[in-house]
Design a protein around this motif. Structure first.
Motif, PDB file in Angstrom:
ATOM      1  N   GLY A 116      -4.719  12.439   6.192  1.00  0.00           N
ATOM      2  CA  GLY A 116      -4.766  13.616   7.250  1.00  0.00           C
ATOM      3  C   GLY A 116      -5.307  14.960   6.659  1.00  0.00           C
ATOM      4  O   GLY A 116      -5.284  15.082   5.528  1.00  0.00           O
ATOM      5  N   ALA A 142       0.897  -1.252   0.091  1.00  0.00           N
ATOM      6  CA  ALA A 142       0.059   0.036   0.087  1.00  0.00           C
ATOM      7  C   ALA A 142       0.811   1.188  -0.001  1.00  0.00           C
ATOM      8  O   ALA A 142       0.336   2.456   0.317  1.00  0.00           O
ATOM      9  CB  ALA A 142      -0.938  -0.027   1.259  1.00  0.00           C
ATOM     10  N   ARG A 143       2.191   0.930  -0.324  1.00  0.00           N
ATOM     11  CA  ARG A 143       2.926   2.441  -0.426  1.00  0.00           C
ATOM     12  C   ARG A 143       3.496   2.311  -1.905  1.00  0.00           C
ATOM     13  O   ARG A 143       4.164   1.278  -2.285  1.00  0.00           O
ATOM     14  CB  ARG A 143       4.128   2.595   0.519  1.00  0.00           C
ATOM     15  CG  ARG A 143       4.892   3.675   0.409  1.00  0.00           C
ATOM     16  CD  ARG A 143       5.670   3.857   1.668  1.00  0.00           C
ATOM     17  NE  ARG A 143       5.017   4.152   2.870  1.00  0.00           N
ATOM     18  CZ  ARG A 143       4.397   5.485   2.971  1.00  0.00           C
ATOM     19  NH1 ARG A 143       4.542   6.411   1.997  1.00  0.00           N
ATOM     20  NH2 ARG A 143       3.783   5.714   4.143  1.00  0.00           N
TER      21      ARG A 143
HETATM   22  P1  AMP Z   1      -0.013  13.108   3.283  1.00  0.00           P
HETATM   23  O1  AMP Z   1      -0.097  13.656   2.003  1.00  0.00           O
HETATM   24  O2  AMP Z   1       1.640  12.452   3.444  1.00  0.00           O
HETATM   25  O3  AMP Z   1      -0.538  13.546   4.508  1.00  0.00           O
HETATM   26  O4  AMP Z   1      -0.679  11.704   3.083  1.00  0.00           O
HETATM   27  C1  AMP Z   1      -2.009  11.411   3.149  1.00  0.00           C
HETATM   28  C2  AMP Z   1      -2.407   9.913   2.922  1.00  0.00           C
HETATM   29  O5  AMP Z   1      -2.044   9.703   1.661  1.00  0.00           O
HETATM   30  C3  AMP Z   1      -1.577   9.015   3.665  1.00  0.00           C
HETATM   31  O6  AMP Z   1      -2.372   8.788   4.907  1.00  0.00           O
HETATM   32  C4  AMP Z   1      -1.750   7.848   2.690  1.00  0.00           C
HETATM   33  O7  AMP Z   1      -3.003   7.314   2.869  1.00  0.00           O
HETATM   34  C5  AMP Z   1      -1.702   8.264   1.436  1.00  0.00           C
HETATM   35  N1  AMP Z   1      -0.371   8.082   1.064  1.00  0.00           N
HETATM   36  C6  AMP Z   1       0.866   8.967   1.044  1.00  0.00           C
HETATM   37  N2  AMP Z   1       1.993   8.605   0.606  1.00  0.00           N
HETATM   38  C7  AMP Z   1       1.526   7.515   0.055  1.00  0.00           C
HETATM   39  C8  AMP Z   1       2.065   6.332  -1.011  1.00  0.00           C
HETATM   40  N3  AMP Z   1       3.425   6.542  -1.272  1.00  0.00           N
HETATM   41  N4  AMP Z   1       1.571   5.394  -1.418  1.00  0.00           N
HETATM   42  C9  AMP Z   1       0.080   5.080  -1.132  1.00  0.00           C
HETATM   43  N5  AMP Z   1      -0.567   5.904  -0.255  1.00  0.00           N
HETATM   44  C10 AMP Z   1       0.176   7.051   0.135  1.00  0.00           C
END
Ligand code: AMP
Length: 425
Positions: free
Chosen positions: A286, A122-123
């Protein structure tokens, strides 16, 4: 046999049905639910000037410092694939003159984001987010509106037990004071830090909260907290957000070490997750408030709040936890020589309301039933020649094996009824 000549770029993936349909359904639910709160969709480019992200997300964040796909275009301009969508939406809102227009301004988006991270479960390097931005509301009602809407959306996807973690990082000024106190606290404890964490300590100590390194995590134990540095107005705001969330019955808990991995947050920062029976937490996304961002990017001073849901992860959690709503059941229409034309008309009619498959090759009945099986059709409508002359059709439920004969005109109503029962499970 050797593998395919061309493969998807590492960390990217192809989506086929039924997975692709789940993404489409989530986006349709976003349009419906966010739309019912007065939010309209905005679509911004995947490519932006690198400078935009350096200014907003922050030069010293992991995202900008190590994870962006950055390259020079043919004229030597530095461009980046967007690692998140808020900066692009703010840029668009300023450029399009909307930031100077009537407030509040309510927008949502869905689309791919790009980060050069180590791919794992999932990343991905290309992943999808759905998010909202609410501009022009300085008070705590903004946070409550978007969190209420967020929980409504996640509820519509199938989630039942959700919670948010909540903190306040104060204003730019209190963040700075907090950063200095944090640096003073960590410096004597930083002997075990790696090179990158030393850089963070020197440049932007708040970013150490993003570190997964054990030495940093240990050093952060007992460190100063953002809440101890809040100015009176930020504290009032935070208390009011908490009070109103309680009133709106949004489950949350205080998380004093939450600062989020982007520099643009002021006051409220939050994350949200699914809580499992054994206390496990599945992080889904978030958000927070970013009151200085519009001005920092050249627009009029305008408050903003928003969130982003990681769609890949959210859909995976739904699937893994058995929460995913079933895809709408498929109807297969089978016919014989004498009822083929009638079947054509019936299929056209049913497709206005249901997902209908049929055999386009005019094959025998056995082959049609096999095709129905392959299509995973829950219901099969059989147009037997004798029944049809009597104005009747047979309706078979492939799961239970039950078959009944219905009047032609009551077929659609019967299907509707059974579909509802399947969806309600
Ligand atoms: P952020 O924009 O870093 O606050 O991330 C918000 C959400 O996006 C995270 O909680 C993840 O669910 C998703 N997310 C962030 N980076 C990744 C990634 N590399 N792959 C998949 N989902 C991601």
């Amino acid at each position: 046999m050797s593998g395919p000549t061309y493969r998807a770029v590492k960390g990217t993936r192809d989506l086929f049905p039924p997975e692709s349909e789940r993404f489409a359904q989530a986006e349709a639910a976003a349009a419906r639910i966010f739309g019912s709160y007065g939010y309209g969709e905005v679509r911004t480019p995947c490519l932006e000037a690198t400078e935009l992200f350096a200014r907003s997300v922050g030069e010293t964040t992991d995202i900008v410092h190590k994870e962006m796909y950055t390259f020079a275009d043919r004229k030597g301009r530095s461009l980046s694939l967007r690692p998140e969508n808020t900066a692009g939406v703010v840029r668009a809102v300023i450029e399009g003159g909307l930031a100077a227009g009537p407030m509040p301004l309510r927008l949502w988006y869905a689309g791919p984001q790009f980060r050069y991270e180590r791919p794992q479960a999932a990343r991905y390097r290309e992943f999808r987010q759905i998010g909202v931005e609410l501009f022009g509301v300085p008070g705590p009602a903004a946070e409550v509106e978007i969190l209420t809407m967020l929980f409504a959306f996640l509820g519509a996807l199938g989630f039942r037990s959700l919670s948010a973690s909540l903190n306040s990082v104060g204003t730019a000024r209190s963040r700075e004071e907090f950063g200095e106190a944090l640096r003073a606290y960590l410096e004597p404890r930083s002997s075990g830090f790696g090179e990158d964490d030393r850089r963070k300590l020197a440049e932007n100590p708040l970013r150490l909260f993003d570190s997964k390194d054990a030495a940093v995590r240990a050093a952060l134990e007992g460190s100063p907290r953002t809440l101890d540095f809040l100015d009176a107005e930020s504290r009032r705001h935070h208390d009011e957000v908490r009070r109103l969330l309680g009133q709106a019955r949004i489950p949350f808990r205080d998380e004093p070490s939450l600062v989020r991995g982007l520099d643009y947050y002021t006051r409220t920062a939050f994350e949200f997750y699914r809580t499992g029976a054994e206390g496990q937490q599945d992080a889904l996304g978030g958000g927070g408030r970013y009151d200085g961002l519009i001005e920092a990017l050249g627009g009029p001073a305008t408050p903003g709040v928003g969130f982003a849901i990681g769609l890949d992860r959210t859909l995976l959690v739904l699937e893994q936890r058995g929460l995913a709503a079933e895809a709408p059941a498929v109807v297969f229409v089978a016919s014989f020589e004498g009822t083929r034309a009638a079947a054509g008309a019936l299929v056209r009619e049913l497709r206005r309301e249901f997902a209908v498959e049929t055999d386009v090759e005019s094959r025998g009945f056995g082959a049609q039933m096999k095709a129905a099986g392959r299509a995973n059709a829950r219901f099969v409508v059989i147009l037997g020649e004798d029944e049809w002359t009597r104005g009747e059709v047979a309706l078979k439920d492939s799961q239970t094996g039950a078959q009944e004969t219905l009047r032609r005109e009551s077929l659609a109503a019967a299907l509707r009824e059974r579909m509802r029962a399947v969806a309600a499970r």
